[in-house]
Design a protein around this motif. Structure first.
Motif, PDB file in Angstrom:
ATOM      1  N   LYS A 129     -18.966  -3.286   1.352  1.00 59.90           N
ATOM      2  CA  LYS A 129     -20.042  -2.627   1.141  1.00 59.90           C
ATOM      3  C   LYS A 129     -19.237  -0.769   0.690  1.00 59.90           C
ATOM      4  N   GLY A 130     -19.492  -0.654  -0.421  1.00 60.04           N
ATOM      5  CA  GLY A 130     -19.361   0.164  -1.695  1.00 60.04           C
ATOM      6  C   GLY A 130     -17.939   1.141  -1.464  1.00 60.04           C
ATOM      7  N   SER A 131     -16.723  -0.213  -1.643  1.00 57.73           N
ATOM      8  CA  SER A 131     -15.818  -0.424  -1.825  1.00 57.73           C
ATOM      9  C   SER A 131     -15.275  -0.440  -3.077  1.00 57.73           C
ATOM     10  N   GLY A 132     -16.081  -0.901  -4.137  1.00 60.13           N
ATOM     11  CA  GLY A 132     -15.835  -0.370  -5.367  1.00 60.13           C
ATOM     12  C   GLY A 132     -15.417   0.221  -6.190  1.00 60.13           C
ATOM     13  N   ARG A 133     -15.718   1.990  -5.940  1.00 56.03           N
ATOM     14  CA  ARG A 133     -15.049   2.911  -6.580  1.00 56.03           C
ATOM     15  C   ARG A 133     -14.487   3.860  -5.703  1.00 56.03           C
ATOM     16  N   ARG A 134     -13.863   3.644  -4.160  1.00 49.41           N
ATOM     17  CA  ARG A 134     -12.985   4.148  -3.524  1.00 49.41           C
ATOM     18  C   ARG A 134     -11.966   3.827  -3.273  1.00 49.41           C
ATOM     19  N   VAL A 135     -10.844   4.678  -2.946  1.00 51.77           N
ATOM     20  CA  VAL A 135     -10.004   4.465  -2.839  1.00 51.77           C
ATOM     21  C   VAL A 135      -8.944   3.868  -1.503  1.00 51.77           C
ATOM     22  N   ILE A 136      -8.497   2.994  -0.960  1.00 50.88           N
ATOM     23  CA  ILE A 136      -8.139   2.283  -0.017  1.00 50.88           C
ATOM     24  C   ILE A 136      -7.091   3.522   0.602  1.00 50.88           C
ATOM     25  N   ASP A 137      -7.460   3.959   1.579  1.00 56.65           N
ATOM     26  CA  ASP A 137      -6.390   4.775   2.179  1.00 56.65           C
ATOM     27  C   ASP A 137      -6.354   4.567   4.214  1.00 56.65           C
ATOM     28  N   GLU A 138      -5.756   3.924   3.892  1.00 60.00           N
ATOM     29  CA  GLU A 138      -5.439   3.299   5.238  1.00 60.00           C
ATOM     30  C   GLU A 138      -4.853   1.683   5.909  1.00 60.00           C
ATOM     31  N   GLY A 139      -3.832   1.939   6.841  1.00 59.94           N
ATOM     32  CA  GLY A 139      -2.566   0.983   7.040  1.00 59.94           C
ATOM     33  C   GLY A 139      -1.436   1.323   5.859  1.00 59.94           C
ATOM     34  N   LEU A 140      -0.526   0.338   5.841  1.00 54.91           N
ATOM     35  CA  LEU A 140       0.807   0.850   5.234  1.00 54.91           C
ATOM     36  C   LEU A 140       0.179   1.706   3.613  1.00 54.91           C
ATOM     37  N   TRP A 141      -1.798   1.714   3.304  1.00 58.30           N
ATOM     38  CA  TRP A 141      -1.439   1.978   1.694  1.00 58.30           C
ATOM     39  C   TRP A 141      -1.719   3.912   2.375  1.00 58.30           C
ATOM     40  N   ARG A 142      -2.192   3.762   3.629  1.00 57.73           N
ATOM     41  CA  ARG A 142      -1.731   4.773   3.423  1.00 57.73           C
ATOM     42  C   ARG A 142      -0.592   6.236   3.524  1.00 57.73           C
ATOM     43  N   LEU A 143       0.638   4.846   3.739  1.00 54.65           N
ATOM     44  CA  LEU A 143       1.897   5.482   3.396  1.00 54.65           C
ATOM     45  C   LEU A 143       2.780   5.989   1.807  1.00 54.65           C
ATOM     46  N   VAL A 144       1.884   4.189   1.527  1.00 52.72           N
ATOM     47  CA  VAL A 144       2.686   4.572  -0.161  1.00 52.72           C
ATOM     48  C   VAL A 144       1.224   4.015  -1.298  1.00 52.72           C
ATOM     49  N   ARG A 145       1.631   4.369  -2.370  1.00 52.65           N
ATOM     50  CA  ARG A 145       0.494   3.529  -2.918  1.00 52.65           C
ATOM     51  C   ARG A 145       0.365   2.125  -3.139  1.00 52.65           C
ATOM     52  N   HIS A 146       2.184   1.732  -3.210  1.00 48.01           N
ATOM     53  CA  HIS A 146       1.294   0.097  -3.480  1.00 48.01           C
ATOM     54  C   HIS A 146       2.521  -0.680  -2.526  1.00 48.01           C
ATOM     55  N   PRO A 147       2.608  -0.793  -1.038  1.00 50.79           N
ATOM     56  CA  PRO A 147       2.836  -1.442  -0.294  1.00 50.79           C
ATOM     57  C   PRO A 147       3.171  -2.740  -0.571  1.00 50.79           C
ATOM     58  N   ASN A 148       2.935  -3.530  -1.207  1.00 50.25           N
ATOM     59  CA  ASN A 148       2.827  -5.044  -1.504  1.00 50.25           C
ATOM     60  C   ASN A 148       3.926  -5.004  -3.057  1.00 50.25           C
ATOM     61  N   TYR A 149       4.244  -3.885  -3.812  1.00 48.27           N
ATOM     62  CA  TYR A 149       5.144  -3.646  -4.678  1.00 48.27           C
ATOM     63  C   TYR A 149       6.380  -3.246  -4.006  1.00 48.27           C
ATOM     64  N   LEU A 150       6.216  -3.228  -2.943  1.00 47.52           N
ATOM     65  CA  LEU A 150       7.846  -2.259  -1.748  1.00 47.52           C
ATOM     66  C   LEU A 150       8.436  -3.910  -1.153  1.00 47.52           C
ATOM     67  N   GLY A 151       7.482  -4.052  -0.954  1.00 47.37           N
ATOM     68  CA  GLY A 151       7.460  -5.980  -0.081  1.00 47.37           C
ATOM     69  C   GLY A 151       7.983  -6.781  -1.108  1.00 47.37           C
ATOM     70  N   GLU A 152       7.449  -6.472  -2.386  1.00 51.11           N
ATOM     71  CA  GLU A 152       8.531  -7.449  -3.937  1.00 51.11           C
ATOM     72  C   GLU A 152       9.878  -7.072  -3.624  1.00 51.11           C
ATOM     73  N   VAL A 153       9.867  -4.970  -4.031  1.00 48.07           N
ATOM     74  CA  VAL A 153      11.380  -5.298  -4.457  1.00 48.07           C
ATOM     75  C   VAL A 153      12.124  -5.918  -3.288  1.00 48.07           C
ATOM     76  N   LEU A 154      12.070  -5.129  -2.125  1.00 43.68           N
ATOM     77  CA  LEU A 154      13.202  -5.847  -0.697  1.00 43.68           C
ATOM     78  C   LEU A 154      13.471  -6.995  -0.547  1.00 43.68           C
ATOM     79  N   PHE A 155      12.301  -8.546  -1.049  1.00 44.40           N
ATOM     80  CA  PHE A 155      12.352  -9.560  -0.363  1.00 44.40           C
ATOM     81  C   PHE A 155      13.733  -9.587  -1.909  1.00 44.40           C
ATOM     82  N   TRP A 156      13.251  -8.870  -3.060  1.00 39.92           N
ATOM     83  CA  TRP A 156      14.733  -9.359  -3.449  1.00 39.92           C
ATOM     84  C   TRP A 156      15.761  -8.851  -3.721  1.00 39.92           C
TER      85      TRP A 156
END
Length: 221
Positions: A129-156
């Motif tokens: 609840k209340g995550s709509g305007r908050r910013v994720i700052d936990e797990g991999l998202w604490r290390l980089v802003r876009h860990p999903n993009y990092l994973g995609e780049v590494l895959f190729w």
């Protein structure tokens, strides 16, 4: 392309070849399954339109050329280029797995793991609840802003390493992962940053403090 590669002299190939080929195919299946599952989890129905499409509709008549070229044609070409290394990777017979094969294996498994973990962490965050305007700052998202993009780049890059291991003369297929990397660095990351900043003012602090893709220390201030 994959079915054609599978029909190359697979049955008569040595055992080492029969190990590398299924391994690459299984990694491709795992990557595609994760991507499909994430799309299904986040799908809101036929009436929902992704913010990227909705944002460019203000171009009116110019929307369709942008949609065709930017959202469909160019990404399709980039994915095709990224898949070209699969030809030698899946078709080269008569060799044992080497160091580059193991490196490709590590990169692709790491990439899929990063993407899957980032997806799970983001969905868990959005479900609160209340995550709509908050910013994720936990797990991999604490290390980089876009860990999903990092994973995609590494895959190729991992697929390219598999192709290089199979036949070094195909080194030029580096154009695929290099182009995909440039797309994420100069298009996807800035576009997503602008979108998040517009809807979440707290994201400005994250822009200054957290690197986009690579988790290294960054000057603050």
């Amino acid at each position: 392309m994959t079915p054609l590669l599978w029909t190359r002299p697979h049955a008569a190939a040595p055992r080492a070849y029969r190990i590398v080929t299924p391994a690459v195919l299984l990694l491709l299946l795992a990557w595609a399954s994760r991507l499909s599952a994430n799309c299904l989890v986040r799908w809101r129905g036929l009436d929902h339109e992704d913010w990227r499409y909705a944002g460019y509709r203000r171009l009116r008549a110019g929307y369709w050329p942008v949609s065709f070229l930017g959202f469909h044609l160019v990404p399709t070409v980039l994915v095709f280029l990224g898949c070209v290394p699969l030809w030698p990777a899946l078709g080269a017979a008569g060799r044992a797995p080497g160091i580059l094969d193991h490196l490709g294996l590590v990169l692709t498994i790491l990439a899929i793991g990063i993407e899957g973990t980032a997806d799970f962490q983001l969905q868990r965050f959005l479900a609160r609840k209340g995550s709509g305007r908050r910013v994720i700052d936990e797990g991999l998202w604490r290390l980089v802003r876009h860990p999903n993009y990092l994973g995609e780049v590494l895959f190729w890059w991992g697929l390219w390493v598999f192709g290089l291991a199979a036949d070094p003369s195909w080194w030029w297929t580096v154009a695929g992962p290099a182009a995909i990397t440039l797309m994420f660095v100069f298009i996807s990351v800035p576009m997503m940053d602008r979108h998040l900043l517009a809807g979440r003012p707290a994201y400005a602090k994250r822009l200054r403090a957290v690197p986009a893709l690579l988790p290294w220390p960054r000057p603050r201030g």
